[in-house]
Enzyme design. Sequence first.
Site, PDB file in Angstrom:
ATOM      1  N   SER A  52      -3.762   2.727  -5.119  1.00  0.00           N
ATOM      2  CA  SER A  52      -4.450   3.150  -3.889  1.00  0.00           C
ATOM      3  C   SER A  52      -5.834   2.518  -3.833  1.00  0.00           C
ATOM      4  CB  SER A  52      -4.559   4.680  -3.830  1.00  0.00           C
ATOM      5  OG  SER A  52      -5.052   5.198  -5.051  1.00  0.00           O
ATOM      6  N   GLU A 189       5.882  12.546  -4.769  1.00  0.00           N
ATOM      7  CA  GLU A 189       4.981  12.406  -3.618  1.00  0.00           C
ATOM      8  C   GLU A 189       5.690  12.782  -2.327  1.00  0.00           C
ATOM      9  OE1 GLU A 189       2.609   8.856  -3.526  1.00  0.00           O
ATOM     10  OE2 GLU A 189       1.927   9.223  -1.478  1.00  0.00           O
TER      11      GLU A 189
END
Length: 271
Positions: A52, A189
């Site tokens: 990320s 997730e």
Amino acid sequence: MSIHKEVKKVTTNTLHKMKENGEKISMLTAYDFSFAKIFDTAGIDVLLVGDSAGNVIAGYETTLPVTLDQMIYHAQSVVRAVNRSLVVVDMPFGTYQGNSEIALASAIRIMKETGGHSVKMEGGEEILDSIKKIVSAGIPVMGHLGLTPQSIYKFGTYTVRAKEELEADKLRKDIKLLEEAGCFAVVLEKIPAQLAKEVTASVSIPTIGIGAGGDCDGQVLVMHDILGITTEFKPRFLRQYLNLGEQIDTAIKKYVADVKSNDFPNASESY
Ligand code: KIV
């Protein structure tokens, strides 16, 4: 007499014991020395050097452009700061899919060049050979199922995964395969809380949720999101603990004004 204070370091074994004892695991992303030092001292169990970084550090729309060299640079900075936390380093897109030899070489570079403690890889059955090869080299692997951002162009959207029975079934099978392959933990997730609860109970390895409800063995979030630095990203699963973006804006405006008005520096701030 040693001048170093003894710190009980978090290991993959610690995480297993935490699951056994019902103690929740805290995990947060970090990409640089200064923040990693604060998070480690504050008691975060696992620091994830996430890809990320591509979004929150580099400003890319997806994580796909992130390179192995970039991940190594971030991980080196984080590892230099850490005393206690377990450091997990994301393997970026293109460094492990489809070729287990390349996967092993990528993981070895991460371990040798960063001093990180483990790697994370997105996917289930499709990447099993790569996971097995890396685990057999003695490198701890964290899995990642559900919404796997490196596959965003396959999914087409960042919405909740595994709502349909077919995909939920694949996830049930994948988590078992990851456990059998030797993964020490798995990130789940953006999947339904009920499914996360079910698969968490079905394996002996800890699950770390992000948008996967309260029954995972731990939780992970992106540091820029919980600190309120990324102000435009407000998914339902996010709890924002600070408004750092606003506070920094106020501080910087004040600094600009102080410079323009010649209030800064004053006599006591000068030599
Ligand atoms: O890259 C990352 O930050 C991640 C977390 C969202 C789990 O993989």
